[in-house]
Design an enzyme around this catalytic site. Structure first.
Site, short mmCIF file in Angstrom:
data_model
loop_
_atom_site.label_atom_id
_atom_site.label_comp_id
_atom_site.label_asym_id
_atom_site.label_seq_id
_atom_site.Cartn_x
_atom_site.Cartn_y
_atom_site.Cartn_z
N GLY A 1 0.78 -1.23 0.00
CA GLY A 1 0.00 0.00 0.00
C GLY A 1 0.81 1.28 0.00
O GLY A 1 0.25 2.37 -0.18
N ALA B 1 5.16 9.35 -8.93
CA ALA B 1 5.68 8.90 -10.22
C ALA B 1 6.77 9.79 -10.78
O ALA B 1 7.46 9.40 -11.72
CB ALA B 1 4.55 8.78 -11.24
N GLY C 1 10.11 12.10 -9.42
CA GLY C 1 10.96 12.52 -8.32
C GLY C 1 12.04 13.46 -8.83
O GLY C 1 12.19 13.66 -10.04
N GLY D 1 15.99 13.98 -9.18
CA GLY D 1 17.27 13.30 -9.11
C GLY D 1 18.35 14.23 -8.58
O GLY D 1 18.25 15.46 -8.68
N LYS E 1 21.29 4.44 -2.41
CA LYS E 1 21.84 3.27 -3.09
C LYS E 1 23.14 2.80 -2.44
O LYS E 1 23.96 3.62 -2.00
CB LYS E 1 22.09 3.60 -4.57
CG LYS E 1 20.88 4.18 -5.29
CD LYS E 1 21.17 4.53 -6.73
CE LYS E 1 20.05 5.34 -7.32
NZ LYS E 1 20.04 6.75 -6.87
N HIS F 1 23.40 -0.39 -6.31
CA HIS F 1 23.60 0.62 -7.35
C HIS F 1 24.00 0.01 -8.70
O HIS F 1 23.52 0.44 -9.74
CB HIS F 1 24.65 1.62 -6.88
CG HIS F 1 24.53 2.96 -7.54
ND1 HIS F 1 24.91 4.13 -6.92
CD2 HIS F 1 24.08 3.33 -8.76
CE1 HIS F 1 24.68 5.15 -7.72
NE2 HIS F 1 24.18 4.69 -8.85
#
Length: 312
Positions: free
Chosen positions: A9, A14, A16, A18, A77, A110
């Site tokens: 949930g 959709a 973001g 960077g 990452k 990564h």
């Protein structure tokens, strides 16, 4: 699609922002501007060497009550030098400290490349471990452990081919939920899209705009593409919005990078346009299989990693 919803949930916006290669002097204000405009998704990595700035900005935004921590989706990452199972926990703790957070929303391997401990970027064959010496499934066990330990809510991978994913999925206690890869209209990767969709793995697209408005030597410039420009003219919107919305409408999450306020807002406003089936079909015809971020830094003479072994 405005959000990608996970099985439990949780929702990831959709689009973001960077942070790879972002100007350190401008990044703090860029994060603040982005969140104030509506972004709730920030993509980070240890090797970007700017998680401390992101952490300062996020702390400021929470303190001034622009957002609550639970409103944000923050990804980081695992760098290649920390692939040994016992190195994963200290690595995520280091990122959490830099980001001034108690937990991540998503933590990714990564690259499917293993380096010797604390090697930033390799410059000799001795800087590498082979994947026989440090197998990806052992790294993944470390990722599962930090998830179980509540240091991250979700785990996944980055730059993984279908074959690399097939090596993890059958034996994993917890399957990868995200694969972050280079993807845009000139590198559409339809087979990878199909595999990830079939296995309930979200694709996040880095470099979703290619290399931006300026074509580089041997690169292809998306912003000059006649099909994309024709569609942008139809909607009286920037080409960037067409490119980003194409991916979003395919169920792909995008993380364009910018530290320019106008561009940050322009990218976010791609959510406002809607492409037709004909638009989507036309864009599907311009794929050139043009990979730019191919991992060349790991392919030095004597390295156990080649283009074929990384991308299968």
């Amino acid at each position: 699609m405005k959000n990608y919803e996970f099985e439990n949930g949780d929702r990831m916006l959709a689009i973001g922002i960077g942070t790879w290669q972002s100007d350190r002097e401008k990044l703090y204000n860029a994060i603040v501007e982005a969140v104030e405009y509506g972004y709730r998704h920030i993509d980070c990595a240890y090797i970007y060497e700017n998680e401390d700035i992101v952490g300062e900005a996020v702390e400021h935004l929470i303190r001034k009550e622009t957002v609550k921590r639970e409103d944000l989706w923050i990804t980081s990452k695992l760098w290649n030098a920390f692939h040994k199972k016992e190195c994963v926990l200290p690595a995520i703790e280091r990122s959490l400290k830099n980001l001034r957070l108690d937990y991540l929303d998503l933590y990714l391997i990564h690259w499917p490349v293993a380096l010797k401990e604390y090697v930033k970027f390799p410059d000799k064959p001795e800087d590498f471990y082979t994947l026989e010496e440090v197998p990806l499934f052992k790294t993944w066990e470390g990722m599962e452990d930090v998830l179980i330990g509540d240091l991250t809510k979700h785990i996944g991978v980055s730059n993984f081919s279908i074959r690399k994913l097939e090596g993890l999925v059958p034996t994993a206690r917890i399957k990868p939920e995200v694969n972050q890869v280079e993807l845009n209209p000139y590198l559409q990767q339809p087979e990878l899209q199909h595999y990830c969709r079939s296995n309930n793995i979200c694709i996040t697209a880095y470099s979703p705009l290619g290399k931006g408005n300026t074509a580089r030597q041997n690169d292809l410039n998306l912003f000059a593409d006649p099909v994309l420009n024709d569609i942008a003219d139809k909607y009286r919107c920037p080409v960037s919005q067409v490119i980003l919305k194409w991916a979003i409408q395919k169920g792909i999450v995008v993380i364009p990078k910018s530290v320019t306020p106008e561009r940050i807002k322009e990218n976010f406003d791609s959510l406002k346009i809607e492409l037709t089936d004909d638009d989507m079909m036309r864009i599907s015809t311009i794929d050139k299989n043009n990979r730019i971020s191919y991992g060349g830094v790991f392919m030095i003479e004597g390295s156990p990693y080649t283009y074929d072994t990384i991308w299968d």
